[in-house]
Motif scaffolding. Structure first.
Motif, mmCIF file in Angstrom:
data_model
loop_
_atom_site.group_PDB
_atom_site.id
_atom_site.type_symbol
_atom_site.label_atom_id
_atom_site.label_comp_id
_atom_site.label_asym_id
_atom_site.label_seq_id
_atom_site.Cartn_x
_atom_site.Cartn_y
_atom_site.Cartn_z
ATOM 1 N N LEU A 210 0.864 -1.181 -0.038
ATOM 2 C CA LEU A 210 0.156 0.127 0.049
ATOM 3 C C LEU A 210 0.845 1.208 -0.026
ATOM 4 O O LEU A 210 0.517 2.157 -0.546
ATOM 5 N N TYR A 211 1.937 1.087 0.518
ATOM 6 C CA TYR A 211 2.908 2.421 0.694
ATOM 7 C C TYR A 211 4.311 1.788 0.236
ATOM 8 O O TYR A 211 4.690 1.015 0.260
ATOM 9 N N THR A 212 4.866 2.941 -0.408
ATOM 10 C CA THR A 212 6.434 2.966 -0.629
ATOM 11 C C THR A 212 7.186 3.449 0.336
ATOM 12 O O THR A 212 6.911 4.567 0.864
ATOM 13 N N GLY A 213 7.972 2.901 0.878
ATOM 14 C CA GLY A 213 9.033 3.295 2.078
ATOM 15 C C GLY A 213 8.465 3.306 3.327
ATOM 16 O O GLY A 213 7.451 2.149 3.308
ATOM 17 N N LYS A 214 8.644 3.462 4.276
ATOM 18 C CA LYS A 214 8.239 3.408 5.655
ATOM 19 C C LYS A 214 6.679 3.699 5.937
ATOM 20 O O LYS A 214 6.078 4.554 5.073
ATOM 21 N N ILE A 215 5.949 2.752 6.337
ATOM 22 C CA ILE A 215 4.643 2.905 6.985
ATOM 23 C C ILE A 215 4.099 4.124 7.587
ATOM 24 O O ILE A 215 4.716 3.868 8.700
ATOM 25 N N PRO A 216 3.312 4.966 7.439
ATOM 26 C CA PRO A 216 2.906 5.942 8.556
ATOM 27 C C PRO A 216 2.423 5.487 9.553
ATOM 28 O O PRO A 216 1.782 4.459 9.689
ATOM 29 N N ASN A 217 2.741 6.170 10.630
ATOM 30 C CA ASN A 217 2.172 5.875 11.894
ATOM 31 C C ASN A 217 2.577 4.487 12.486
ATOM 32 O O ASN A 217 2.003 4.037 13.394
ATOM 33 N N SER A 218 3.694 3.840 11.855
ATOM 34 C CA SER A 218 3.949 2.640 12.523
ATOM 35 C C SER A 218 5.309 2.623 13.113
ATOM 36 O O SER A 218 6.060 3.660 13.038
ATOM 37 N N THR A 219 5.313 1.663 14.182
ATOM 38 C CA THR A 219 6.522 1.540 14.928
ATOM 39 C C THR A 219 7.451 0.579 14.387
ATOM 40 O O THR A 219 7.292 0.056 13.170
ATOM 41 N N LEU B 11 -5.105 12.041 6.709
ATOM 42 C CA LEU B 11 -3.990 11.502 7.614
ATOM 43 C C LEU B 11 -2.851 10.858 7.132
ATOM 44 O O LEU B 11 -1.920 10.201 7.379
ATOM 45 N N ILE B 12 -2.731 11.116 5.719
ATOM 46 C CA ILE B 12 -1.475 10.580 4.713
ATOM 47 C C ILE B 12 -0.783 11.753 4.173
ATOM 48 O O ILE B 12 -1.567 12.848 4.017
ATOM 49 N N GLU B 13 0.381 11.588 3.609
ATOM 50 C CA GLU B 13 1.004 12.534 2.719
ATOM 51 C C GLU B 13 0.137 12.546 1.640
ATOM 52 O O GLU B 13 -0.298 11.753 0.702
ATOM 53 N N ASN B 14 -0.529 13.859 1.366
ATOM 54 C CA ASN B 14 -1.121 14.037 0.084
ATOM 55 C C ASN B 14 -0.809 15.470 -0.345
ATOM 56 O O ASN B 14 -1.614 16.323 -0.741
ATOM 57 N N THR B 15 0.517 15.694 -0.983
ATOM 58 C CA THR B 15 1.267 16.928 -1.513
ATOM 59 C C THR B 15 0.437 17.493 -2.675
ATOM 60 O O THR B 15 0.149 18.461 -3.130
ATOM 61 N N LYS B 16 -0.145 16.412 -3.403
ATOM 62 C CA LYS B 16 -0.775 16.862 -4.526
ATOM 63 C C LYS B 16 -2.342 17.190 -4.404
ATOM 64 O O LYS B 16 -3.271 17.333 -5.536
ATOM 65 N N SER B 17 -2.729 17.147 -3.132
ATOM 66 C CA SER B 17 -4.304 17.446 -2.989
ATOM 67 C C SER B 17 -4.952 16.829 -3.509
ATOM 68 O O SER B 17 -6.241 16.895 -4.067
ATOM 69 N N MET B 18 -4.812 15.196 -3.780
ATOM 70 C CA MET B 18 -5.525 14.115 -4.358
ATOM 71 C C MET B 18 -6.801 13.964 -3.704
ATOM 72 O O MET B 18 -6.976 13.936 -2.253
ATOM 73 N N SER B 19 -8.125 14.004 -4.239
ATOM 74 C CA SER B 19 -9.224 13.770 -3.628
ATOM 75 C C SER B 19 -9.202 12.468 -2.888
ATOM 76 O O SER B 19 -8.923 11.317 -3.370
#
Length: 301
Positions: free
Chosen positions: A24-33, A173-181
């Motif tokens: 689902l994500y590339t790189g580190k999963i957000p909000n994960s330990t 609650l995720i990175e959304n720099t392109k303001s995707m709906s």
């Protein structure tokens, strides 16, 4: 012999392309330990294989034949009380049926709330639902999808997650720099958990998502009948009046809130049938109701 091997290779490749599990994500999963991945699966004769301790979310892509694809997509959130995921009965089986109708389907294996694997357990599943919507929109051209016909479907606690995605989409609650709906275009909610209130809510799902002592503010925030507004996506709900696990009042309260806000909605209540529709109504019966509504909405021709 060479011809047969070549044909077999082509068939295998086509099969792999039609169904592919991706991170689902590339790189580190957000909000994960940094906790170890302890996901495990167990067989269950009553329902199907069950996934426990999910901490690495994925999206499994089910592409319909190109000559049948109609541009509509559905992201499927299996149920399991935020404790386990029924990834076959409420996931891959449904995805394959959607494919037969020309609908592109995605099974979301979302993270199960855990203080061990998450910094904030309450937002982990919603982050994954938002990311799934974002990812499908980003790859809409590649997957032959209309970016304005991306819906979300959820069963039981997966229905809570789906309805949360449909009512909390403004707060990324995720990175959304392109303001995707991050707003799903429609929702299909199957015997869903909607409310976390004491009167009609499913306390097991509430405890697993929010912990043993949630604040009243948290309870209200995740009681999605209280979060509906005029921009909530069109929705279809199906439930059993005899559901002893998740009271039918969950669907009724959400339907009433949608109606009050002028949102296009449909609802079907069965007189009989246990939670999860294990024996009645049949899959073809309740799923047929969803398909009829989708046809009414112009999502399936």
């Amino acid at each position: 012999m060479l011809y047969r091997l070549a044909l077999l290779f082509i068939l295998i490749c086509n099969c792999c392309f039609a169904q592919q599990e991706i991170p689902l994500y590339t790189g580190k999963i957000p909000n994960s330990t940094d906790a170890a991945n302890e996901e495990n699966r167990k067989a269950n004769e009553l329902v199907d294989s069950l996934a426990f301790n999910v901490s690495v979310p994925t999206l499994t892509v089910f592409l319909p034949p190109k000559d049948k694809a109609n541009g509509t997509a559905v992201i499927i959130c299996p149920g399991g009380g935020y404790h386990v995921l029924l990834t076959k009965r409420e996931g891959t089986d449904v995805a394959r049926t959607f494919n037969k109708l020309g609908v592109t389907a995605f099974v979301l294996k979302y993270r199960l709330p855990s203080d061990k694997t998450m910094k904030d357990r309450s937002i982990g599943p919603l982050q994954d639902a938002q990311r799934a919507i974002q990812l499908v929109r980003q790859k809409a051209v590649e997957w032959n999808i209309d970016p304005q016909k991306i819906g979300i479907m959820g069963f039981s606690a997966g229905g809570h997650l789906a309805s949360t995605a449909g009512t909390h989409y403004r707060d990324a609650l995720i990175e959304n720099t392109k303001s995707m709906s991050l707003r799903p275009d429609f929702m299909l909610l199957i015997n869903p958990v909607i409310s976390f209130t004491d009167s009609i809510g499913h306390t097991g799902s509430r405890k697993n998502l929010l912990g043993d002592a949630p604040t009243q503010k948290q309870i209200n925030l995740y009681s999605n009948e209280l979060q509906v507004d005029k921009n909530t996506p069109p929705s279809f709900l199906v439930h059993s009046n005899a559901d002893s696990v998740v009271p039918v009042a969950n669907s009724l309260s959400f339907y009433a809130a949608l109606q009050h806000n002028g949102v296009t909605t449909g609802l079907h209540i069965y007189a009989k049938g246990e939670h999860g529709f294990l024996t009645t109504p049949s899959f073809d019966e309740w799923f047929g109701r969803c398909i009829y509504w989708m046809k009414e909405m112009g999502l399936i021709l």
